[in-house]
Design a protein around this motif. Structure first.
Motif, PDB file in Angstrom:
ATOM      1  N   PHE A 102       0.810  -1.216   0.000  1.00  0.00           N
ATOM      2  CA  PHE A 102       0.000   0.000   0.000  1.00  0.00           C
ATOM      3  C   PHE A 102       0.847   1.271   0.000  1.00  0.00           C
ATOM      4  O   PHE A 102       0.694   2.134   0.866  1.00  0.00           O
ATOM      5  N   GLY A 103       1.712   1.390  -0.990  1.00  0.00           N
ATOM      6  CA  GLY A 103       2.584   2.556  -0.990  1.00  0.00           C
ATOM      7  C   GLY A 103       2.595   3.285  -2.309  1.00  0.00           C
ATOM      8  O   GLY A 103       1.723   3.096  -3.159  1.00  0.00           O
ATOM      9  N   SER A 104       3.607   4.124  -2.473  1.00  0.00           N
ATOM     10  CA  SER A 104       3.721   4.973  -3.657  1.00  0.00           C
ATOM     11  C   SER A 104       4.600   4.328  -4.714  1.00  0.00           C
ATOM     12  O   SER A 104       4.142   4.027  -5.808  1.00  0.00           O
ATOM     13  N   CYS A 105       5.882   4.127  -4.372  1.00  0.00           N
ATOM     14  CA  CYS A 105       6.809   3.604  -5.378  1.00  0.00           C
ATOM     15  C   CYS A 105       7.363   2.256  -4.934  1.00  0.00           C
ATOM     16  O   CYS A 105       8.473   1.891  -5.296  1.00  0.00           O
ATOM     17  N   THR A 106       6.582   1.522  -4.131  1.00  0.00           N
ATOM     18  CA  THR A 106       7.086   0.274  -3.544  1.00  0.00           C
ATOM     19  C   THR A 106       7.516  -0.745  -4.602  1.00  0.00           C
ATOM     20  O   THR A 106       8.406  -1.541  -4.351  1.00  0.00           O
ATOM     21  N   THR A 107       6.877  -0.712  -5.779  1.00  0.00           N
ATOM     22  CA  THR A 107       7.209  -1.724  -6.788  1.00  0.00           C
ATOM     23  C   THR A 107       8.283  -1.231  -7.765  1.00  0.00           C
ATOM     24  O   THR A 107       8.634  -1.948  -8.699  1.00  0.00           O
ATOM     25  N   SER A 108       8.803  -0.029  -7.535  1.00  0.00           N
ATOM     26  CA  SER A 108       9.842   0.480  -8.425  1.00  0.00           C
ATOM     27  C   SER A 108      11.163  -0.235  -8.160  1.00  0.00           C
ATOM     28  O   SER A 108      11.592  -0.344  -7.011  1.00  0.00           O
ATOM     29  N   PRO A 109      11.843  -0.703  -9.230  1.00  0.00           N
ATOM     30  CA  PRO A 109      13.154  -1.358  -9.036  1.00  0.00           C
ATOM     31  C   PRO A 109      14.155  -0.413  -8.368  1.00  0.00           C
ATOM     32  O   PRO A 109      15.102  -0.863  -7.737  1.00  0.00           O
ATOM     33  N   LYS A 110      13.933   0.895  -8.489  1.00  0.00           N
ATOM     34  CA  LYS A 110      14.880   1.873  -7.927  1.00  0.00           C
ATOM     35  C   LYS A 110      14.930   1.840  -6.400  1.00  0.00           C
ATOM     36  O   LYS A 110      15.891   2.313  -5.798  1.00  0.00           O
ATOM     37  N   VAL A 111      13.873   1.333  -5.754  1.00  0.00           N
ATOM     38  CA  VAL A 111      13.863   1.321  -4.276  1.00  0.00           C
ATOM     39  C   VAL A 111      14.067  -0.096  -3.706  1.00  0.00           C
ATOM     40  O   VAL A 111      14.141  -0.247  -2.491  1.00  0.00           O
ATOM     41  N   ALA A 112      14.169  -1.078  -4.591  1.00  0.00           N
ATOM     42  CA  ALA A 112      14.129  -2.482  -4.131  1.00  0.00           C
ATOM     43  C   ALA A 112      15.203  -2.825  -3.103  1.00  0.00           C
ATOM     44  O   ALA A 112      15.009  -3.725  -2.288  1.00  0.00           O
ATOM     45  N   ASP A 113      16.358  -2.107  -3.156  1.00  0.00           N
ATOM     46  CA  ASP A 113      17.444  -2.446  -2.225  1.00  0.00           C
ATOM     47  C   ASP A 113      17.460  -1.559  -0.988  1.00  0.00           C
ATOM     48  O   ASP A 113      18.332  -1.703  -0.131  1.00  0.00           O
ATOM     49  N   LEU A 114      16.545  -0.618  -0.903  1.00  0.00           N
ATOM     50  CA  LEU A 114      16.551   0.296   0.249  1.00  0.00           C
ATOM     51  C   LEU A 114      15.877  -0.355   1.458  1.00  0.00           C
ATOM     52  O   LEU A 114      14.963  -1.179   1.292  1.00  0.00           O
ATOM     53  N   PRO A 115      16.337   0.027   2.681  1.00  0.00           N
ATOM     54  CA  PRO A 115      15.661  -0.492   3.872  1.00  0.00           C
ATOM     55  C   PRO A 115      14.157  -0.223   3.788  1.00  0.00           C
ATOM     56  O   PRO A 115      13.746   0.771   3.181  1.00  0.00           O
ATOM     57  N   PHE A 116      13.362  -1.038   4.421  1.00  0.00           N
ATOM     58  CA  PHE A 116      11.900  -1.001   4.386  1.00  0.00           C
ATOM     59  C   PHE A 116      11.392  -1.551   3.065  1.00  0.00           C
ATOM     60  O   PHE A 116      10.700  -2.557   3.033  1.00  0.00           O
ATOM     61  N   TYR A 117      11.771  -0.913   1.951  1.00  0.00           N
ATOM     62  CA  TYR A 117      11.309  -1.375   0.648  1.00  0.00           C
ATOM     63  C   TYR A 117      11.828  -2.792   0.337  1.00  0.00           C
ATOM     64  O   TYR A 117      11.152  -3.573  -0.332  1.00  0.00           O
ATOM     65  N   SER A 118      13.056  -3.088   0.785  1.00  0.00           N
ATOM     66  CA  SER A 118      13.638  -4.401   0.453  1.00  0.00           C
ATOM     67  C   SER A 118      12.812  -5.523   1.086  1.00  0.00           C
ATOM     68  O   SER A 118      12.638  -6.588   0.494  1.00  0.00           O
ATOM     69  N   THR A 119      12.280  -5.267   2.297  1.00  0.00           N
ATOM     70  CA  THR A 119      11.438  -6.289   2.937  1.00  0.00           C
ATOM     71  C   THR A 119      10.152  -6.483   2.130  1.00  0.00           C
ATOM     72  O   THR A 119       9.711  -7.614   1.902  1.00  0.00           O
ATOM     73  N   LEU A 120       9.576  -5.382   1.693  1.00  0.00           N
ATOM     74  CA  LEU A 120       8.348  -5.477   0.879  1.00  0.00           C
ATOM     75  C   LEU A 120       8.632  -6.275  -0.395  1.00  0.00           C
ATOM     76  O   LEU A 120       7.829  -7.116  -0.808  1.00  0.00           O
ATOM     77  N   ALA A 121       9.786  -5.985  -1.009  1.00  0.00           N
ATOM     78  CA  ALA A 121      10.141  -6.666  -2.267  1.00  0.00           C
ATOM     79  C   ALA A 121      10.344  -8.158  -2.016  1.00  0.00           C
ATOM     80  O   ALA A 121       9.915  -8.996  -2.829  1.00  0.00           O
ATOM     81  N   THR A 122      10.987  -8.495  -0.892  1.00  0.00           N
ATOM     82  CA  THR A 122      11.221  -9.912  -0.576  1.00  0.00           C
ATOM     83  C   THR A 122       9.892 -10.648  -0.447  1.00  0.00           C
ATOM     84  O   THR A 122       9.691 -11.729  -1.003  1.00  0.00           O
ATOM     85  N   VAL A 123       8.965 -10.045   0.289  1.00  0.00           N
ATOM     86  CA  VAL A 123       7.649 -10.670   0.500  1.00  0.00           C
ATOM     87  C   VAL A 123       6.895 -10.754  -0.843  1.00  0.00           C
ATOM     88  O   VAL A 123       6.316 -11.788  -1.179  1.00  0.00           O
ATOM     89  N   ARG A 124       6.947  -9.662  -1.609  1.00  0.00           N
ATOM     90  CA  ARG A 124       6.226  -9.640  -2.891  1.00  0.00           C
ATOM     91  C   ARG A 124       6.769 -10.711  -3.837  1.00  0.00           C
ATOM     92  O   ARG A 124       6.010 -11.456  -4.467  1.00  0.00           O
ATOM     93  N   ASN A 125       8.104 -10.808  -3.918  1.00  0.00           N
ATOM     94  CA  ASN A 125       8.709 -11.798  -4.817  1.00  0.00           C
ATOM     95  C   ASN A 125       8.384 -13.223  -4.367  1.00  0.00           C
ATOM     96  O   ASN A 125       8.161 -14.113  -5.187  1.00  0.00           O
ATOM     97  N   TYR A 126       8.340 -13.407  -3.063  1.00  0.00           N
ATOM     98  CA  TYR A 126       7.975 -14.717  -2.519  1.00  0.00           C
ATOM     99  C   TYR A 126       6.536 -15.071  -2.924  1.00  0.00           C
ATOM    100  O   TYR A 126       6.241 -16.193  -3.341  1.00  0.00           O
ATOM    101  N   LEU A 127       5.672 -14.089  -2.815  1.00  0.00           N
ATOM    102  CA  LEU A 127       4.260 -14.291  -3.175  1.00  0.00           C
ATOM    103  C   LEU A 127       4.118 -14.630  -4.664  1.00  0.00           C
ATOM    104  O   LEU A 127       3.383 -15.558  -5.042  1.00  0.00           O
TER     105      LEU A 127
END
Ligand SMILES: NC(=O)c1ccc[n+]([C@@H]2O[C@H](COP(=O)([O-])OP(=O)(O)OC[C@H]3O[C@@H](n4cnc5c(N)ncnc54)[C@H](OP(=O)(O)O)[C@@H]3O)[C@@H](O)[C@H]2O)c1
Length: 307
Positions: A102-127
């Motif tokens: 539920f965010g703004s740019c959470t799915t952008s590859p540009k934020v995937a390695d940043l803290p907070f966003y990286s956890t979201l990306a890990t969960v999303r990729n797992y899903l």
């Protein structure tokens, strides 16, 4: 079309969850609240409440029996736990999973390695991985910044002290959606299960920049003198990363990372193309925006006030 009737919500006791719970009930879903502890919480007579151990797939699987869909509104501290919830959803034969993003740019590859966003990306990729190898499907709901949070966050624009620090010039356009509209859109995702299957669903009630917010405020009250300065998203991001490197875990750390990525010109989060019409979301009127800004300025704006 797969029909979703039974929906389980995890995280209903938090900041965002109650809005989703209300919208699901209003849309006549059979709602089950999945919680770590139901002590001292009253979700109302229409809601079934199930306590579960969020560290146990078996416990979560039992809790998800007969559920068609799961929406997670679990907060940052429990974000990683969603992987167990996803495993449980697969085992229980759940059809649709909506993770807590539920965010703004959470799915952008540009934020995937940043803290907070990286956890979201890990969960999303797992899903996504689990959905590829099971009957589970997913929807990622992207509402942009929540209107209530944007207007209350002085780092974006400080309505109380009449000051604004323009990030990268203040022209970055950001999709914004109120909590109630977001929550109704979530319910509509379940009503449009085919069209929203296995993709990001974009909701955008308004697209605003910091400069537009200031314009709205000036429109509401031209008398106010604003203090304006300029800052760079790269500097805010560095401040956030430095704070985390020194063990910070609060607003100084994560707030700065969110601020830099939501308003930084490098991270686009204006959903000009969106799913509003599919989900019945209407763009907010200028009049309503002014009323919301007036409220923050503690001014009175009557509907239809000419300007
Ligand atoms: N776009 C925006 O502007 C914006 C703004 C704010 C939030 N958000 C997003 O919205 C989502 C929800 O945020 P929130 O502020 O509502 O979260 P929150 O209030 O911090 O937490 C929500 C719920 O998560 C559950 N939870 C917390 N820790 C857990 C753990 N370790 N294991 C399992 N469950 C746990 C709790 O429910 P129980 O105690 O009932 O189990 C809690 O009430 C997040 O993804 C956040 O990033 C977006």
């Amino acid at each position: 079309m797969a029909v979703i009737k039974n929906v389980a919500i995890a995280g209903a006791s938090g900041n965002i969850g109650p809005h989703v719970l209300k919208a699901l009930l209003e849309a006549n879903f059979n709602v089950t609240v999945l919680t770590r502890s139901q002590a001292s919480k009253d979700y109302g007579a229409k809601v079934k409440v199930v306590e579960a151990d969020f560290n146990s797939v078996n416990s979560l699987t039992a809790a998800l029996e007969n559920q068609d869909a799961v929406i997670s509104t679990i907060g940052k501290s429990g974000s990683e736990k969603q992987r167990l919830l996803i495993d449980a959803a697969v085992t229980a034969g759940v059809y649709r999973f909506v993770p807590s993003e539920f965010g703004s740019c959470t799915t952008s590859p540009k934020v995937a390695d940043l803290p907070f966003y990286s956890t979201l990306a890990t969960v999303r990729n797992y899903l996504i991985e689990k959905a590829a190898s099971s009957a589970l499907t997913y929807s990622i709901v992207a509402p942009g910044c929540f209107m209530e949070y944007l207007l209350a966050f002085p780092a974006a624009i400080d309505f109380k002290n009449h000051s604004v620090a323009f990030i990268d010039g203040g022209n970055t356009r950001v999709s914004v959606t109120s909590l109630a509209t977001f929550a109704r859109a979530v319910a509509a995702v379940f009503d449009h299960s085919d069209e929203t299957e296995n993709r990001v669903v974009y909701v955008s009630e308004a697209i605003l920049s910091q400069r537009q917010l200031l314009e709205l405020a000036r429109n509401v009250n031209p008398e106010i003198q604003w203090t304006i300065r300029d800052i760079k998203s790269a500097d805010i991001l560095k401040a956030g990363l430095d704070a985390i490197a020194s063990g910070g875990d609060g607003l100084q750390a994560y707030g700065n990372i969110l601020l830099a990525t939501v308003f930084g010109e490098a991270y686009s989060s204006a959903y000009d193309t969106n799913d509003n019409s599919l989900l019945g979301v209407e763009v907010i009127t200028e009049e309503r925006l002014k009323a919301l800004v007036a409220d923050r300025l503690d001014q009175t704006v009557r509907p239809n006030t000419p300007n």
